[in-house]
Enzyme design. Structure first.
Site, PDB file in Angstrom:
ATOM      1  N   SER A 115       0.839  -1.187   0.000  1.00  0.00           N
ATOM      2  CA  SER A 115       0.000   0.000   0.000  1.00  0.00           C
ATOM      3  C   SER A 115       0.883   1.249   0.000  1.00  0.00           C
ATOM      4  O   SER A 115       1.673   1.454  -0.916  1.00  0.00           O
ATOM      5  CB  SER A 115      -0.964  -0.032   1.199  1.00  0.00           C
ATOM      6  OG  SER A 115      -1.987   0.929   1.036  1.00  0.00           O
ATOM      7  N   GLU A 210      -2.579  -2.547  -7.387  1.00  0.00           N
ATOM      8  CA  GLU A 210      -3.691  -2.710  -6.454  1.00  0.00           C
ATOM      9  C   GLU A 210      -4.113  -1.328  -5.960  1.00  0.00           C
ATOM     10  O   GLU A 210      -3.359  -0.372  -6.041  1.00  0.00           O
ATOM     11  CB  GLU A 210      -3.295  -3.625  -5.279  1.00  0.00           C
ATOM     12  CG  GLU A 210      -2.174  -3.103  -4.398  1.00  0.00           C
ATOM     13  CD  GLU A 210      -2.638  -2.202  -3.268  1.00  0.00           C
ATOM     14  OE1 GLU A 210      -3.838  -2.241  -2.919  1.00  0.00           O
ATOM     15  OE2 GLU A 210      -1.812  -1.432  -2.743  1.00  0.00           O
ATOM     16  N   HIS A 272      -5.750  -5.296  -0.417  1.00  0.00           N
ATOM     17  CA  HIS A 272      -6.284  -4.986   0.900  1.00  0.00           C
ATOM     18  C   HIS A 272      -7.339  -5.968   1.405  1.00  0.00           C
ATOM     19  O   HIS A 272      -7.917  -5.747   2.478  1.00  0.00           O
ATOM     20  CB  HIS A 272      -6.875  -3.579   0.901  1.00  0.00           C
ATOM     21  CG  HIS A 272      -5.833  -2.487   0.863  1.00  0.00           C
ATOM     22  ND1 HIS A 272      -5.136  -2.173  -0.282  1.00  0.00           N
ATOM     23  CD2 HIS A 272      -5.361  -1.663   1.828  1.00  0.00           C
ATOM     24  CE1 HIS A 272      -4.299  -1.176  -0.025  1.00  0.00           C
ATOM     25  NE2 HIS A 272      -4.413  -0.853   1.250  1.00  0.00           N
TER      26      HIS A 272
END
Length: 306
Positions: A115, A210, A272
């Site tokens: 992330s 992502e 996630h």
């Protein structure tokens, strides 16, 4: 081309450090996550700024310089075999000016996060170091998922046992074909935000993407920005992971990226969701998009892969 540097695999009894380069960390969640790491036989130390907090901004784990200093201290300390991030959130970009990446890469060790941590993976991978994109120390739900936890453990302790980086969850073919090259990428927002900065490193190889909690038009905007900047010009293949909380992510991503014509899969369990399959960023891989498999190159812990 820069040599590929693979850190030595971990062994029971190794000592690792936990840092918080980004957002504020929940202490209770961190303690649960640390027990998973200790169950692998690791000795775990938490660096001082992880739970310090920022005096002005509640979304930061600590002051920028303190977070950067923790990262440096943990990395340069020979007692630590790996450096694990506690969580993502926001904040890594604020501390990048305080990090000497050449200094870190000169001492290869495993670095783990995803992330917001993409902003650290990018310059480390650009210098040849293989890093791990996967569940972090306070990612309780991800560490409690047996498949995700075992993937992370295997890459750290028994890397040769991992033969398909997309299994067991699998992925779906969008554009068939085979692509090879170093694996890179990560969070879409962080990659787009890197454009024009000193740590910007355009990819050449297979890219994984992502994202989480972004409106569909924002995903469109970020992909369009990368396309217009030529970011995808040397990309040989695409692995599309979870776009959690994004409206119509399949339509948006396909419309923007399918015209590139490179081998592409979607629906990979990377991101996630509770199952987050760890990946070795910076490592040469082979994407067979027709079969929806992603095979890693050598990961036995040899310092340099020619």
């Amino acid at each position: 081309m820069t040599d590929v540097v693979v850190p030595q695999r971990l062994r029971s009894g190794d000592r690792v450090a936990v840092v918080a380069p980004s957002g504020r960390v929940d202490g209770a969640r961190l303690q649960i996550g640390l027990e998973h790491l200790r169950s692998w036989g690791l000795e775990v130390d938490v660096m001082p700024s992880v739970l310090a907090g920022h005096e002005r901004f509640q979304y930061l784990a600590a002051d920028d310089k303190a977070r950067a200093q923790d990262l440096r201290n943990a990395w340069l300390d020979p007692q630590y075999a790996a450096v694990f991030c506690a969580r993502g959130g926001y904040g890594v970009q604020r501390m990048l000016e305080h990090v000497d990446f050449d200094e870190l890469v000169a001492i290869p060790k495993w670095f783990l996060g995803f992330s917001d941590i993409t902003a650290l993976h990018e310059p480390l991978n650009a210098r040849g170091l293989v890093t791990l994109h996967g569940p972090m120390a306070a990612a309780v739900e991800q560490l409690e998922n047996s498949d995700g936890r075992e993937r992370l453990r295997a890459l750290l302790f028994e890397p040769s046992s991992v033969t398909d980086l997309l299994a067991p969850a699998g992925a779906r073919t969008v554009v068939g074909g085979v692509a090879e090259g170093r694996l890179c990428g990560g969070n879409l927002a962080l990659l787009a935000s890197s454009l024009g900065t000193p740590t910007y490193a355009p990819p050449a190889g297979v890219v994984v993407l992502e994202e989480v909690d972004e409106a569909g038009y924002r995903v469109d905007r970020m992909l369009t920005q990368l396309l217009r900047a030529g970011w995808f010009d040397e990309v040989t293949g695409l692995v599309i992971g979870d776009f959690s909380g994004v409206q119509d992510p399949v339509d948006v991503v396909r419309e923007r990226l399918e015209p590139l014509g490179v081998p592409m899969v979607e629906g990979a369990a990377i991101g996630h969701e509770s199952l987050n399959l760890a990946l070795p960023l910076g490592l040469p891989v082979r994407l067979d998009a027709t079969a929806a498999t992603l095979s890693p190159g050598a990961l036995a812990g040899s310092p340099v892969i020619s």
